[in-house]
Write a protein that holds these residues in place. Structure first.
Motif, PDB file in Angstrom:
ATOM      1  N   GLU A  41      49.627  35.592  40.474  1.00 21.92           N
ATOM      2  CA  GLU A  41      48.094  35.426  40.384  1.00 21.92           C
ATOM      3  C   GLU A  41      47.875  34.050  39.571  1.00 21.92           C
ATOM      4  OE1 GLU A  41      46.156  38.576  38.019  1.00 21.92           O
ATOM      5  OE2 GLU A  41      46.890  37.522  35.939  1.00 21.92           O
ATOM      6  N   GLU A  47      40.247  32.026  42.373  1.00 20.23           N
ATOM      7  CA  GLU A  47      39.874  33.044  41.320  1.00 20.23           C
ATOM      8  C   GLU A  47      38.928  32.198  40.310  1.00 20.23           C
ATOM      9  OE1 GLU A  47      42.747  36.359  40.476  1.00 20.23           O
ATOM     10  OE2 GLU A  47      43.750  34.661  39.634  1.00 20.23           O
ATOM     11  N   GLU A  81      40.324  45.718  50.587  1.00 22.89           N
ATOM     12  CA  GLU A  81      39.621  44.768  49.749  1.00 22.89           C
ATOM     13  C   GLU A  81      39.868  43.431  49.941  1.00 22.89           C
ATOM     14  OE1 GLU A  81      41.948  45.377  46.026  1.00 22.89           O
ATOM     15  OE2 GLU A  81      41.227  43.321  45.109  1.00 22.89           O
TER      16      GLU A  81
HETATM   17  N1  GAP Z   1      43.741  38.236  38.804  1.00 22.98           N
HETATM   18  C1  GAP Z   1      43.453  39.504  39.597  1.00 22.98           C
HETATM   19  C2  GAP Z   1      44.249  39.645  40.793  1.00 22.98           C
HETATM   20  O1  GAP Z   1      45.027  39.166  41.161  1.00 22.98           O
HETATM   21  P1  GAP Z   1      44.355  41.472  42.873  1.00 22.98           P
HETATM   22  O2  GAP Z   1      43.253  42.552  43.339  1.00 22.98           O
HETATM   23  O3  GAP Z   1      45.840  41.845  42.565  1.00 22.98           O
HETATM   24  O4  GAP Z   1      43.772  40.924  41.349  1.00 22.98           O
HETATM   25  C3  GAP Z   1      42.895  39.600  44.034  1.00 22.98           C
HETATM   26  O5  GAP Z   1      44.289  40.281  43.674  1.00 22.98           O
HETATM   27  C4  GAP Z   1      42.800  39.178  45.424  1.00 22.98           C
HETATM   28  O6  GAP Z   1      44.096  38.589  45.938  1.00 22.98           O
HETATM   29  C5  GAP Z   1      42.796  40.586  46.720  1.00 22.98           C
HETATM   30  O7  GAP Z   1      41.404  40.927  46.536  1.00 22.98           O
HETATM   31  C6  GAP Z   1      43.389  39.931  47.910  1.00 22.98           C
HETATM   32  O8  GAP Z   1      42.144  39.482  48.482  1.00 22.98           O
HETATM   33  C7  GAP Z   1      44.372  38.722  47.443  1.00 22.98           C
HETATM   34  N2  GAP Z   1      45.625  39.455  47.516  1.00 22.98           N
HETATM   35  C8  GAP Z   1      46.391  40.186  46.546  1.00 22.98           C
HETATM   36  N3  GAP Z   1      47.330  40.476  46.951  1.00 22.98           N
HETATM   37  C9  GAP Z   1      47.643  39.936  48.029  1.00 22.98           C
HETATM   38  C10 GAP Z   1      48.712  39.783  49.220  1.00 22.98           C
HETATM   39  N4  GAP Z   1      49.837  40.410  49.172  1.00 22.98           N
HETATM   40  N5  GAP Z   1      48.592  39.288  50.378  1.00 22.98           N
HETATM   41  C11 GAP Z   1      47.324  38.686  50.564  1.00 22.98           C
HETATM   42  N6  GAP Z   1      46.492  38.443  49.464  1.00 22.98           N
HETATM   43  C12 GAP Z   1      46.529  39.159  48.317  1.00 22.98           C
END
Ligand code: GAP
Length: 498
Positions: free
Chosen positions: A209, A260, A325
């Motif tokens: 992240e 972010e 999401e």
């Molecule tokens: N800092 C908090 C965080 O990273 P998360 O819900 O794990 O939270 C945020 O991720 C956003 O990143 C998600 O809402 C999604 O849009 C995107 N995301 C997370 N994992 C992903 C993946 N494997 N592939 C594409 N987008 C992803």
């Protein structure tokens, strides 16, 4: 005006297949390393895709940082390994996973529920009940699971019951029963080594992240920009997760981009700012034309909150495969800064000049996936319409997101029309991403532009030669107006609202 009949929604997976195929054919998204058979969970953005992605990033950047209380940052992808110990990722960023001993397929335990049909789930739960009938402790847990909306998933979440349920399930891939290994935790961070020696002391991670780069720079940004609470730090960048199951095109990939923003507030103001950002972020998607009734909040119930969160919601979009999401909004309390203070031994306290107090701020996080938003905008823009008895495919992107803003089309390749068209193209190219097309019948050329979402087509025709006017065709209404060549640039500027 031509008649538009919106076609009834096709079968859901058929729609996604069509969008993936269009994305490849027209240069939005290609499979990574395709000539070698592809690399699972990785995608490449082609000429039009990269424009769309940049436009999404740009819109986000403008909305989030062109204000006096948010600063930008671009932290490096590789960070000190202790960052990930402090953040909890080394210990907790895991998914429970099982392997099928027969066919060697690997599954995320929490996703098995989506892969097995309702009849089979009911049967497995019934068999499980018969097996545990004499164990009152397990029977209690089993009954509790049936109080929830999704008993199958609730049983899988319980360690004792999960082991037994897994014995009752057929592998979704090879169909064999009782072939799963017991569940084990799998860390989703990609590891690599820094420097020439590949030993444990040289391990670093590809960031899962972007948020941690912001937390560790909190005081650097605050003191250099002389910001006072409340203020935020925003960042766009790549993140990497070794997802066990990648799926649904760009929805869950192993390499993706995040947008972010971490907003630092006084602890007493957390609720006010959480509510503020929750509303702002949903509005952003709406302002960029996303269909309102395909957007919703999913508030996390208290018992499902992440260990660091006091309150959390997801902004969800209704994809062809269901709600998913696209962005998370979290009240992360003072967890992150406290942990980095503890692990680094450096104070991350903020000195409030008014109250003369030192404290660790609370953080309200807005975390959007750029790649996932890309997919949502693409899916949302996709329409099939019947026009004069023929089908047209059109991407109705908001004009600020459209990869190409205008196409310039000479009606025929003679009589000076190409020369005039090229002059218009040269003039517009200074300000806009434009496209020149002189191949084929003009109707076909319009359709090609509709299919990639170009909002305006400018056509040079016979009348142009007499009176220096051109037609401008608008993508969605297909209406045409005639304007003077001198006015084309200001017309587009006005319509595209730059
Ligand atoms: N800092 C908090 C965080 O990273 P998360 O819900 O794990 O939270 C945020 O991720 C956003 O990143 C998600 O809402 C999604 O849009 C995107 N995301 C997370 N994992 C992903 C993946 N494997 N592939 C594409 N987008 C992803």
């Amino acid at each position: 005006m031509e008649r538009i009949i919106e076609k009834k929604q096709n079968n859901r997976s058929e729609i996604l297949d069509k969008i993936v195929s269009l994305a490849k054919r027209r240069g939005f998204v290609f499979q990574s390393s395709e000539i070698y058979g592809g690399l699972n969970g990785c995608w490449d953005y082609g000429p039009l895709g990269v424009e769309l992605l940049r436009n999404i990033n740009e819109e986000w950047w403008k909305t989030m940082t062109y204000r006096d209380d948010v600063e930008g940052l671009d932290a490096s992808i590789l960070m000190h390994p202790k960052v990930w110990e402090a953040s909890g990722h080394v210990e907790n960023f895991t998914d429970p996973m099982v392997d099928c001993k027969q066919c060697k397929a690997r599954f995320r335990v929490d996703l098995l529920s989506e892969m097995i049909n309702e009849k089979k789930k009911a049967k497995a739960l019934e068999d499980l009940r018969n097996e545990i009938i004499n164990d009152s402790k397990l029977v209690d847990k089993y009954s509790n699971a049936f109080q929830t909306e999704d008993p199958f998933s609730a049983v899988l979440e319980d360690q004792d019951l999960s082991t037994k349920l897994l014995q009752q399930i057929n592998c979704p891939q090879c169909g064999n029963k009782n072939t799963f290994t017991s569940a084990r935790q799998f860390n989703l961070m990609f590891k690599t080594f820094i420097g020439p020696v590949e030993d444990s002391g040289a391990v670093v991670y590809l960031r899962p992240e972007t948020a941690q780069g912001i937390f560790v720079n909190f005081l650097n940004v605050q003191s250099s920009s002389r910001q006072k609470l409340p203020f935020g730090i925003a960042q766009v960048g790549k993140a990497f997760r070794n997802e066990i199951n990648t799926k649904n095109f760009l929805f869950r990939t192993r390499e993706f981009e995040q947008m972010e923003m971490q907003f630092f507030v006084k602890p007493a103001d957390d609720k006010k700012w959480y509510d503020y950002w929750k509303a702002e972020r949903l509005q952003w998607f709406k302002d960029l034309g996303m269909t309102e009734n395909k957007l919703r909040y999913h508030d996390h119930p208290k018992e499902k909150l992440a260990h660091y969160a006091k309150e959390a919601t997801d902004i969800e979009y209704e994809f062809p495969f269901g709600w998913g999401e696209v962005e998370g909004i979290h009240n992360r309390t003072n967890f992150d800064l406290s942990r980095h203070e503890e692990y680094s031994g450096k104070s991350l306290k903020y000195f409030d000049e008014e109250s003369k107090e030192k404290f660790i701020p609370y953080i309200i996080e807005t975390s959007a996936g750029a790649s996932r938003s890309f997919m949502a905008f693409l899916v949302d823009a996709y329409y099939e319409e019947e026009v004069k008895g023929e089908m047209r495919t059109v991407l109705k992107f908001h004009s600020r997101l459209a990869p190409i803003k205008a196409a310039i089309l000479p009606l025929v390749n003679k009589d000076g029309m190409p020369e005039i068209s090229q002059r218009i193209e040269k003039d517009l190219r200074k300000d806009f991403k434009v496209f020149y097309d002189d191949k084929g019948a003009v109707g076909r050329r319009y359709r090609r532009q509709d299919e990639v979402g170009t909002p305006f087509c400018i056509t040079v025709d016979t009348q142009t030669l007499d009176d220096q006017t051109v037609t401008v065709r608008e993508r969605d209404s297909m209406e045409q107006v005639r304007i003077r060549i001198d006015n084309v640039s200001s017309y587009l500027n006005d319509k595209l609202k730059f």
